[in-house]
Design an enzyme around this catalytic site. Structure first.
Site, PDB file in Angstrom:
ATOM      1  N   GLU A  33      -2.390  60.990  59.959  1.00  0.00           N
ATOM      2  CA  GLU A  33      -1.444  60.832  61.069  1.00  0.00           C
ATOM      3  C   GLU A  33      -1.265  59.366  61.423  1.00  0.00           C
ATOM      4  O   GLU A  33      -2.238  58.624  61.549  1.00  0.00           O
ATOM      5  CB  GLU A  33      -1.973  61.589  62.290  1.00  0.00           C
ATOM      6  CG  GLU A  33      -0.928  62.350  63.042  1.00  0.00           C
ATOM      7  CD  GLU A  33      -0.311  63.458  62.212  1.00  0.00           C
ATOM      8  OE1 GLU A  33       0.810  63.254  61.683  1.00  0.00           O
ATOM      9  OE2 GLU A  33      -0.924  64.522  62.091  1.00  0.00           O
ATOM     10  N   HIS A  34      -0.001  58.958  61.578  1.00  0.00           N
ATOM     11  CA  HIS A  34       0.366  57.568  61.892  1.00  0.00           C
ATOM     12  C   HIS A  34      -0.070  56.607  60.788  1.00  0.00           C
ATOM     13  O   HIS A  34      -0.260  55.417  61.028  1.00  0.00           O
ATOM     14  CB  HIS A  34      -0.199  57.130  63.246  1.00  0.00           C
ATOM     15  CG  HIS A  34       0.461  57.811  64.410  1.00  0.00           C
ATOM     16  ND1 HIS A  34       1.640  57.359  64.952  1.00  0.00           N
ATOM     17  CD2 HIS A  34       0.127  58.927  65.097  1.00  0.00           C
ATOM     18  CE1 HIS A  34       1.988  58.168  65.945  1.00  0.00           C
ATOM     19  NE2 HIS A  34       1.093  59.130  66.045  1.00  0.00           N
ATOM     20  N   GLY A 122      10.603  69.961  69.025  1.00  0.00           N
ATOM     21  CA  GLY A 122       9.684  69.239  69.899  1.00  0.00           C
ATOM     22  C   GLY A 122       8.230  69.624  69.742  1.00  0.00           C
ATOM     23  O   GLY A 122       7.388  69.219  70.541  1.00  0.00           O
ATOM     24  N   GLY A 124       6.308  68.921  67.066  1.00  0.00           N
ATOM     25  CA  GLY A 124       5.606  68.083  66.107  1.00  0.00           C
ATOM     26  C   GLY A 124       5.590  68.673  64.713  1.00  0.00           C
ATOM     27  O   GLY A 124       4.723  68.345  63.902  1.00  0.00           O
ATOM     28  N   LEU A 125       6.565  69.549  64.420  1.00  0.00           N
ATOM     29  CA  LEU A 125       6.620  70.231  63.127  1.00  0.00           C
ATOM     30  C   LEU A 125       7.846  69.824  62.322  1.00  0.00           C
ATOM     31  O   LEU A 125       8.257  70.502  61.393  1.00  0.00           O
ATOM     32  CB  LEU A 125       6.586  71.750  63.331  1.00  0.00           C
ATOM     33  CG  LEU A 125       5.372  72.260  64.121  1.00  0.00           C
ATOM     34  CD1 LEU A 125       5.491  73.755  64.382  1.00  0.00           C
ATOM     35  CD2 LEU A 125       4.062  71.956  63.377  1.00  0.00           C
ATOM     36  N   GLU A 160      17.267  58.481  60.425  1.00  0.00           N
ATOM     37  CA  GLU A 160      16.501  58.633  61.665  1.00  0.00           C
ATOM     38  C   GLU A 160      16.118  57.276  62.251  1.00  0.00           C
ATOM     39  O   GLU A 160      16.170  57.080  63.468  1.00  0.00           O
ATOM     40  CB  GLU A 160      15.254  59.488  61.422  1.00  0.00           C
ATOM     41  CG  GLU A 160      14.540  59.851  62.701  1.00  0.00           C
ATOM     42  CD  GLU A 160      13.830  61.179  62.643  1.00  0.00           C
ATOM     43  OE1 GLU A 160      13.061  61.443  63.585  1.00  0.00           O
ATOM     44  OE2 GLU A 160      14.030  61.951  61.695  1.00  0.00           O
ATOM     45  N   ASP A 172       7.727  62.980  56.982  1.00  0.00           N
ATOM     46  CA  ASP A 172       8.368  64.236  57.363  1.00  0.00           C
ATOM     47  C   ASP A 172       9.492  64.613  56.399  1.00  0.00           C
ATOM     48  O   ASP A 172       9.592  65.748  55.936  1.00  0.00           O
ATOM     49  CB  ASP A 172       8.918  64.140  58.783  1.00  0.00           C
ATOM     50  CG  ASP A 172       7.827  63.941  59.814  1.00  0.00           C
ATOM     51  OD1 ASP A 172       6.639  64.073  59.460  1.00  0.00           O
ATOM     52  OD2 ASP A 172       8.168  63.647  60.972  1.00  0.00           O
TER      53      ASP A 172
END
Length: 385
Positions: A33-34, A122, A124-125, A160, A172
């Site tokens: 993550e991140h 919203g 996180g998927l 995006e 993503d």
């Protein structure tokens, strides 16, 4: 909605048959993550939840967009008037894809698009990535652009980042475009090299639950951007192109060099240790060893996201703490944070107990009831008809 329902909706809206129907999934990130905007490693897999689009070409420079999931009419846009950060509605995502394709020199002359999605927004998927990728894949096919999945992902990321104005990484869109059923995707976000890692938890008596806290997050908000800027500052201070270049074995020395830059130190520590956690999980799954050993790695990831990166929230922490207290093998928040979802690795026999415990904990805390479902690695973007 299925392909036939979306096709029929297109006919009702536009008075003609679409040229095809496409689907692209949301994703859940197992670990990593991140790390994607730090040139690091990630390990997502696609969900069965999909965005579906019925699409037909136009030749008059007009883009018409409609969502079956919203109580609104058809949005009509002119391609030569598409401008970055000019749209704060859902239409920015598909319009941004068309803009990015045209900016890259692809001769897209217009489209009629009707969409529906089962990816929770919203949570996180990656509902936005699914929307982007399904439109990109449809236009790639209809206009015979010849782009590969990773190339579509790059264009969707540009849409995006630049058109929508959200500084997200490449994970993503790549997950939505490139994942395979029954596998997690080990992705090196620096060179976009991919490896499909078999992930059949049911075969070893395990389940992975997704707990949607119903706390909505927004990636284009300021906090996500602050974390990304902090990571870039850390890389600059350490004299590297990206935090990916700091080896785990060299982490303590790197942190010492950052001196009193405490906030940057925390961000750097998370990214470097998170990359190492991704490699740990890949090694565990590829070795054919005890898959249950993945659990503590997930939990360590949550602690890092909560304490160092500081992107968790009370609801996410409640899921993790409650799950672990009731026998889960591991748990962590997934996605960008500030809300969204958590994942829980558990024995199949414990799923009912864990689900009930989390629901009761949310009720006792006065939170909105969470949505809990099993995550099974599904197929990436594809044409349905």
């Amino acid at each position: 909605m299925g392909a036939q329902e979306v096709r029929e909706g297109f006919v009702r809206l536009y008075g003609t048959e679409p040229e095809g129907v496409w689907a692209a999934p949301g994703r859940v990130n197992l670990i990593g993550e991140h790390t994607d905007y730090n040139d690091g490693f990630v390990m997502p897999f696609a969900l069965p939840h999909i965005a579906v689009a019925a699409v037909a070409r136009r030749t008059d420079g007009v883009l018409r967009l409609h969502s079956a999931d919203l109580d609104s009419g058809v949005a009509e846009l002119r391609l030569d008037e598409l401008t970055p950060e000019s749209d704060d509605a859902w239409t920015a995502y598909p319009a941004g894809v068309v803009w990015a394709l045209r900016e890259a020199g692809h001769a897209v002359t217009g489209a009629d698009i009707h969409l529906s999605s089962t990816v929770p927004s919203g949570a996180g998927l990656s509902s936005s990535a699914a929307l982007e990728v399904v439109v990109a894949l449809a236009l790639n096919d209809l206009y015979d652009l010849g782009l590969q999945g990773w190339q579509l992902a790059r264009l969707c990321q540009r849409a995006e980042n630049v058109y929508v104005g959200a500084p997200t990484g490449i994970m993503d869109q790549t997950a939505s475009a490139c994942c395979e059923a029954g596998h997690a995707l080990f992705l090196d976000t620096r060179d976009l090299s991919q490896k499909q890692i078999p992930l059949d938890l049911a075969a070893v008596g395990l389940r992975l639950l997704v707990v949607d806290t119903q706390v909505t997050h927004a990636h284009s908000g300021g906090e996500y951007g602050k974390r990304r800027a902090g990571c870039e500052k850390g890389a600059a201070l350490l004299g590297v192109d990206a935090l990916r270049d700091i080896a785990y074995a060299d982490l303590d020395a790197a942190l010492a060099r950052l001196g009193d830059e405490e906030e940057v130190r925390r961000l750097v520590r998370h990214v470097v240790t998170e990359d190492q956690r991704v490699e740990q999980v890949v090694a565990l799954l590829e070795s054919g060893g005890d898959t249950r050993a993945v659990g503590p790695v997930l939990t360590a990831g949550h602690a890092s996201l909560r304490d160092d990166f500081r992107v968790s929230c009370p609801e996410l922490d409640l899921v993790v703490d409650t799950a672990l207290a009731n026998g889960a093998l591991g748990a962590r928040m997934t996605g960008g944070g500030f809300g969204g979802s958590a994942i829980v690795l558990a024995e199949a026999t414990d799923v009912e107990t864990l689900t009930k415990a989390v629901e009761e904990a949310f009720a006792a805390a006065g939170h909105k009831a969470p949505r809990v479902f099993e995550a099974v690695p599904a197929a990436g973007a594809r044409r349905l008809s």
